[in-house]
Scaffold this active site. Structure first.
Site, PDB file in Angstrom:
ATOM      1  N   ARG A 119      -2.561   5.165   3.567  1.00 24.79           N
ATOM      2  CA  ARG A 119      -3.448   5.856   2.656  1.00 24.79           C
ATOM      3  C   ARG A 119      -4.936   6.934   3.175  1.00 24.79           C
ATOM      4  NH1 ARG A 119      -2.597   3.634  -2.243  1.00 24.79           N
ATOM      5  NH2 ARG A 119      -3.006   5.803  -3.504  1.00 24.79           N
ATOM      6  N   LYS A 184      -4.289  -7.710  -1.450  1.00 25.60           N
ATOM      7  CA  LYS A 184      -3.641  -6.002  -1.345  1.00 25.60           C
ATOM      8  C   LYS A 184      -2.861  -7.305  -0.286  1.00 25.60           C
ATOM      9  CE  LYS A 184      -3.087  -1.810   0.782  1.00 25.60           C
ATOM     10  NZ  LYS A 184      -2.898  -0.492   0.255  1.00 25.60           N
ATOM     11  N   ARG A 323     -10.033   1.313  -9.653  1.00 19.92           N
ATOM     12  CA  ARG A 323     -10.920  -0.186  -9.923  1.00 19.92           C
ATOM     13  C   ARG A 323     -10.699   0.091 -11.094  1.00 19.92           C
ATOM     14  NH1 ARG A 323     -12.766  -0.806  -5.277  1.00 19.92           N
ATOM     15  NH2 ARG A 323     -12.514   0.686  -3.541  1.00 19.92           N
TER      16      ARG A 323
HETATM   17  C1  BTN Z   1      -1.486   2.070   1.783  1.00 19.87           C
HETATM   18  O1  BTN Z   1      -2.798   2.677   2.371  1.00 19.87           O
HETATM   19  O2  BTN Z   1      -1.730   1.247   1.503  1.00 19.87           O
HETATM   20  C2  BTN Z   1      -0.005   2.511   3.201  1.00 19.87           C
HETATM   21  C3  BTN Z   1       0.423   2.022   4.080  1.00 19.87           C
HETATM   22  C4  BTN Z   1       0.895   2.286   4.787  1.00 19.87           C
HETATM   23  C5  BTN Z   1       0.964   1.720   6.542  1.00 19.87           C
HETATM   24  C6  BTN Z   1       2.376   1.672   6.887  1.00 19.87           C
HETATM   25  S1  BTN Z   1       2.780   0.593   8.469  1.00 19.87           S
HETATM   26  C7  BTN Z   1       4.678   1.453   8.680  1.00 19.87           C
HETATM   27  C8  BTN Z   1       4.225   2.639   8.483  1.00 19.87           C
HETATM   28  N1  BTN Z   1       4.204   3.294   9.672  1.00 19.87           N
HETATM   29  C9  BTN Z   1       2.220   4.009   8.950  1.00 19.87           C
HETATM   30  O3  BTN Z   1       1.786   4.502  10.092  1.00 19.87           O
HETATM   31  N2  BTN Z   1       1.801   3.308   8.364  1.00 19.87           N
HETATM   32  C10 BTN Z   1       2.958   3.151   7.689  1.00 19.87           C
END
Ligand code: BTN
Length: 329
Positions: A119, A184, A323
């Site tokens: 994100r 996380k 946060r």
């Molecule tokens: C975040 O930032 O917390 C979200 C992360 C999401 C990662 C997943 S891995 C599978 C899918 N493909 C991606 O490119 N991103 C999501």
């Protein structure tokens, strides 16, 4: 010959001679040696010992379509129209978004992502064979309004999936970061294409740290944990990635199938029980703006409720970050 064939051959973590590998893969010993060199690009460490052969240090728990399929429950299986297991892809979300087959139930898992996306434009660190990178598409009528709160519900589904694997102690940081002991362990990226008020296609992407090596972890810029550590602390064996993937799909697919009918109200109480920051003083930032208040759960649409100077305000949109005041997560 594909590198995956060689990796599969070495995945048991035992020594295999060049001759044995060559025979199994139908290539010469010199070609085996060449292929072994290429594994370095995947950051896989292969030991080479004279007289014994090659060994993939620690072995690898590879994804396997048949094992995942066999562990799906009836509800999930009936939702899958396509299940692709890839060795390497830029991003499973992009791959599923580009699939031109029917709207719903396109599932993709990859051993590695070369451009995994998080994100807020972040990169998602996605080394080969260590974690889970899973995306799933679903078609919705009624556009964005129908999807309200869905990203929070996906977080709850993820916790339920891990609990089904006997792993516990997870909480959710609004909107859907999965935390364990303040660190996380998984993230969710929802992407929507199509008509904002009509027919749209959603891709839910989940990244789950299963067994991160410290070298890969150097690239992660926030406190993190993997399921290996969680399992150790829970005193249970670490489930295989195939088992975890199947449990995630067992929760996620029925959620997507029923969401336009049930909506977030069916998930809100569970989200509130998992709320990491309920009653704590937090700072919410969006770009240059920030606001502080007492985290007071979420409303029926999944918007965050913050109490400030005796007034309750709500905040929605996935671009905010939260946060703990004085804290680091
Ligand atoms: C975040 O930032 O917390 C979200 C992360 C999401 C990662 C997943 S891995 C599978 C899918 N493909 C991606 O490119 N991103 C999501």
């Amino acid at each position: 010959m594909r590198s995956t064939d060689l990796i599969r051959c070495l995945s048991d973590g035992e020594f295999h001679s060049g001759a044995e590998i060559g025979l199994a893969l139908g290539i010469s010993r010199a070609a085996v040696w060449k292929q072994i060199q290429k594994l370095a690009a995947l950051e896989l460490s292969v030991e080479s010992v004279k007289g014994r052969g090659y060994r993939l240090t620690g072995g690898l728990d590879l994804l396997d379509k048949l094992s995942i399929d066999a562990a799906l429950n009836q509800a999930a299986r009936s939702c899958v129209s396509r299940l692709d297991i890839l060795s390497s892809v830029d991003s499973t979300n992009s791959y599923v978004m580009e699939c031109d087959s029917a709207d719903g139930g396109n599932v993709c898992l990859a051993e590695q992502q070369t451009a995994g996306r998080g994100r807020r434009g972040r990169t998602w660190v996605s080394p080969f064979g260590k974690n889970l990178y899973l995306s799933c598409s679903w078609g919705f009528e009624g556009g964005a309004a129908v999807l309200e709160g869905l990203s929070l519900a996906v977080g709850v589904a993820l916790v339920r999936a891990l609990e089904a694997c006997s792993l516990s102690g997870f909480v959710l940081k609004w909107p859907n970061d999965l935390l364990w002991c303040g660190r996380k362990v998984a993230g969710v990226l929802l992407e929507v294409s199509g008509d904002a008020s009509g027919h749209c296609r959603l891709v839910a992407g989940l990244g789950l740290n299963v067994s991160m090596s410290s070298r890969d972890a150097d690239q992660i810029t926030q406190p993190w944990v993997d399921l290996r550590e969680v399992a150790l602390s829970n005193n249970v064996p670490l489930p295989s990635r195939n088992e975890i993937a199947a449990e995630v799909l067992n929760q996620l697919l029925p959620l997507l199938r029923d969401y336009s009918e049930k909506g977030f109200s069916a998930w809100r109480d569970d989200w509130m029980l998992l709320d990491a920051y309920r009653g704590r003083e937090v700072r919410l930032t969006s770009g240059a703006q920030s606001v502080t208040g007492i985290a007071s759960g979420v409303d029926n649409g999944g918007a965050l409720l913050l109490e400030h100077a005796g007034k309750m305000k709500k905040f929605s949109g996935g671009e905010l970050s939260m946060r703990l005041l004085g804290g680091s997560t």
